[in-house]
Design a protein around this motif. Structure first.
Motif, PDB file in Angstrom:
ATOM      1  N   ASP A  26       4.077  24.194  71.645  1.00 13.63           N
ATOM      2  CA  ASP A  26       3.503  24.877  70.485  1.00 13.63           C
ATOM      3  C   ASP A  26       2.236  25.603  70.920  1.00 13.63           C
ATOM      4  O   ASP A  26       1.161  25.013  70.989  1.00 13.63           O
ATOM      5  N   LEU A  27       2.358  26.887  71.190  1.00 13.24           N
ATOM      6  CA  LEU A  27       1.225  27.647  71.706  1.00 13.24           C
ATOM      7  C   LEU A  27       0.220  28.008  70.618  1.00 13.24           C
ATOM      8  O   LEU A  27      -0.982  28.116  70.886  1.00 13.24           O
ATOM      9  N   GLN A  28       0.680  28.184  69.382  1.00 13.56           N
ATOM     10  CA  GLN A  28      -0.272  28.433  68.302  1.00 13.56           C
ATOM     11  C   GLN A  28      -1.168  27.217  68.081  1.00 13.56           C
ATOM     12  O   GLN A  28      -2.383  27.348  67.876  1.00 13.56           O
ATOM     13  N   SER A  29      -0.570  26.023  68.139  1.00 11.94           N
ATOM     14  CA  SER A  29      -1.379  24.810  68.022  1.00 11.94           C
ATOM     15  C   SER A  29      -2.290  24.630  69.233  1.00 11.94           C
ATOM     16  O   SER A  29      -3.360  24.020  69.124  1.00 11.94           O
ATOM     17  N   THR A  30      -1.872  25.148  70.371  1.00  8.58           N
ATOM     18  CA  THR A  30      -2.735  25.096  71.552  1.00  8.58           C
ATOM     19  C   THR A  30      -4.036  25.826  71.286  1.00  8.58           C
ATOM     20  O   THR A  30      -5.123  25.331  71.611  1.00  8.58           O
ATOM     21  N   ASP A  31      -3.950  26.994  70.662  1.00  9.62           N
ATOM     22  CA  ASP A  31      -5.156  27.742  70.300  1.00  9.62           C
ATOM     23  C   ASP A  31      -6.015  26.944  69.320  1.00  9.62           C
ATOM     24  O   ASP A  31      -7.237  26.840  69.478  1.00  9.62           O
ATOM     25  N   ARG A  32      -5.380  26.367  68.295  1.00 12.81           N
ATOM     26  CA  ARG A  32      -6.107  25.572  67.309  1.00 12.81           C
ATOM     27  C   ARG A  32      -6.787  24.372  67.957  1.00 12.81           C
ATOM     28  O   ARG A  32      -7.933  24.029  67.629  1.00 12.81           O
ATOM     29  N   MET A  33      -6.086  23.738  68.877  1.00 14.28           N
ATOM     30  CA  MET A  33      -6.623  22.567  69.558  1.00 14.28           C
ATOM     31  C   MET A  33      -7.857  22.925  70.377  1.00 14.28           C
ATOM     32  O   MET A  33      -8.881  22.207  70.338  1.00 14.28           O
ATOM     33  N   VAL A  34      -7.785  24.016  71.136  1.00 14.90           N
ATOM     34  CA  VAL A  34      -8.933  24.441  71.931  1.00 14.90           C
ATOM     35  C   VAL A  34     -10.131  24.698  71.027  1.00 14.90           C
ATOM     36  O   VAL A  34     -11.253  24.237  71.295  1.00 14.90           O
ATOM     37  N   ASP A  35      -9.915  25.419  69.934  1.00 15.41           N
ATOM     38  CA  ASP A  35     -11.004  25.709  69.003  1.00 15.41           C
ATOM     39  C   ASP A  35     -11.594  24.417  68.436  1.00 15.41           C
ATOM     40  O   ASP A  35     -12.816  24.275  68.311  1.00 15.41           O
ATOM     41  N   PHE A  36     -10.735  23.469  68.101  1.00 13.42           N
ATOM     42  CA  PHE A  36     -11.167  22.193  67.543  1.00 13.42           C
ATOM     43  C   PHE A  36     -12.066  21.444  68.528  1.00 13.42           C
ATOM     44  O   PHE A  36     -13.159  20.990  68.168  1.00 13.42           O
ATOM     45  N   TYR A  37     -11.624  21.327  69.771  1.00 15.70           N
ATOM     46  CA  TYR A  37     -12.400  20.596  70.770  1.00 15.70           C
ATOM     47  C   TYR A  37     -13.765  21.256  70.998  1.00 15.70           C
ATOM     48  O   TYR A  37     -14.789  20.573  71.116  1.00 15.70           O
ATOM     49  N   LEU A  38     -13.786  22.569  71.069  1.00 11.48           N
ATOM     50  CA  LEU A  38     -15.048  23.256  71.307  1.00 11.48           C
ATOM     51  C   LEU A  38     -15.974  23.148  70.100  1.00 11.48           C
ATOM     52  O   LEU A  38     -17.191  22.996  70.254  1.00 11.48           O
ATOM     53  N   ARG A  76     -15.796  30.003  78.123  1.00 14.87           N
ATOM     54  CA  ARG A  76     -16.898  29.349  77.396  1.00 14.87           C
ATOM     55  C   ARG A  76     -17.266  27.993  77.977  1.00 14.87           C
ATOM     56  O   ARG A  76     -18.433  27.589  77.927  1.00 14.87           O
ATOM     57  N   VAL A  77     -16.276  27.257  78.496  1.00 11.70           N
ATOM     58  CA  VAL A  77     -16.532  25.958  79.129  1.00 11.70           C
ATOM     59  C   VAL A  77     -15.622  25.849  80.350  1.00 11.70           C
ATOM     60  O   VAL A  77     -14.598  26.533  80.440  1.00 11.70           O
ATOM     61  N   PRO A  78     -15.969  24.981  81.296  1.00 14.16           N
ATOM     62  CA  PRO A  78     -15.089  24.776  82.454  1.00 14.16           C
ATOM     63  C   PRO A  78     -13.794  24.082  82.039  1.00 14.16           C
ATOM     64  O   PRO A  78     -13.784  23.238  81.139  1.00 14.16           O
ATOM     65  N   VAL A  79     -12.714  24.424  82.716  1.00 11.31           N
ATOM     66  CA  VAL A  79     -11.417  23.780  82.493  1.00 11.31           C
ATOM     67  C   VAL A  79     -10.930  23.188  83.806  1.00 11.31           C
ATOM     68  O   VAL A  79     -10.862  23.878  84.827  1.00 11.31           O
TER      69      VAL A  79
END
Length: 309
Positions: A26-38, A76-79
């Motif tokens: 789920d790539l759309q949720s991947t975007d949401r997840m990244v935003d959530f963590y940040l 924005r942050v290291p991965v």
């Protein structure tokens, strides 16, 4: 992107891998997840870790997922990317791919057949040779890998392999190991590297007290780790413990072997970080009683946080 180095600190959240209810990436949720963590204050992200269901992804899916995360993070942050593999050829291939896309470094866990100190050292010597200039994280997680890495071996690796810049400390109990490593660097016996801790943050306040620089782990409430590490860094030790205590019952519940990731993903979906809490098969499912437990723990956590705010 700046490469990972020995000064890394804060909270590098181990990211889940979002799937649809049918098991598709789920790539759309991947975007949401990244935003959530940040938004919750993560200072870095780690993907394709053990709790990221990395072994359930095809090579193409792993590449697609990492590219999507890196694109959303946008520097924005290291991965950090987990590249543990059964052989060095796939490790090199994945490492070169993700570093080319903008990853800050990679993480490598030891294979389960290593037993002696020399075998463990020799393995990481070959890891360093395989990865070249790429900085790497040594993942010390004996509860899963069944490989016991002593502080002496870690110090030997640190001394001779300069591209090892971080220890992901997940030994349990392992507080004395952190103390030993920090004492060695303070007395000049070893290079000081970053130490970020795992195990869902279950021992985070004590680990910070022994000299850890932060956490590299997952929890459905990553702000717990962020707030605890910030309070500790500011010298507000009692507040760090009070905050930790408020989250501890749910963190403990999430640490159940075999069910923990299902609990985490259910809670992340409930919080809106991902669309579905589904694991890719094979994966455990929550019962009605499990869900009732989680809901009760979340409600109690909310009340305890209000009391310490």
């Amino acid at each position: 992107m700046t490469l990972l180095n020995e000064q890394a600190a804060g909270v590098y959240v181990i990211a889940v891998t979002p799937f649809t209810d049918e098991g598709a990436l789920d790539l759309q949720s991947t975007d949401r997840m990244v935003d959530f963590y940040l938004e919750k204050g993560a200072t870095g992200l780690t993907v394709l870790g053990m709790m990221g269901e990395a072994t359930k992804l095809t090579a193409a899916e792993s590449s697609t997922f990492v590219k999507r995360v890196l694109a959303r993070v946008a520097g924005r942050v290291p991965v950090v990317v987990g590249v543990s593999a059964s052989g060095f050829a796939p490790m090199r291939e994945l490492s070169e791919s993700v570093m080319g896309e903008g990853a800050a470094g990679v993480m490598v866990a030891p294979p389960g057949h290593l037993r002696t100190d020399d075998q463990i050292y020799g393995y990481y010597e070959m890891v360093a040779e395989t990865l070249g200039k790429t900085p790497f994280v040594l993942q010390d997680f004996p509860l899963v890998t069944n490989v016991q890495i002593s502080a002496a071996v870690i110090l030997r690796i640190i001394k001779t392999l300069p591209t090892c810049v971080m220890l992901k400390h997940e030994d349990w109990p392992g507080l004395s190991k952190i103390s030993t490593l920090r004492q060695a660097s303070e007395t000049g016996e070893g290079r000081r590297i970053s130490i970020l801790v795992g195990n869902g943050g279950m021992f985070l306040p004590e680990e910070m007290g022994r000299g850890a620089d932060g956490a590299m782990t997952g929890f459905a409430y990553p702000e717990m780790m962020v707030d605890v590490t910030k309070a500790y860094a500011a010298g507000n030790i009692e507040r760090a413990h009070d905050l930790f205590d408020a989250y501890l019952p749910l963190a403990r519940y999430e640490q159940q072997p075999g069910l923990g990731l299902t609990i985490r993903k259910y809670t992340l979906a409930k919080r809106g970080a991902i669309a579905s809490g589904a694991l890719r098969k094979p994966g455990a499912k929550l019962s009605g009683a499990d869900i009732a437990d989680i809901e009760r723990l979340v409600a109690r956590q909310t009340r305890r946080l209000q009391a310490v705010s």
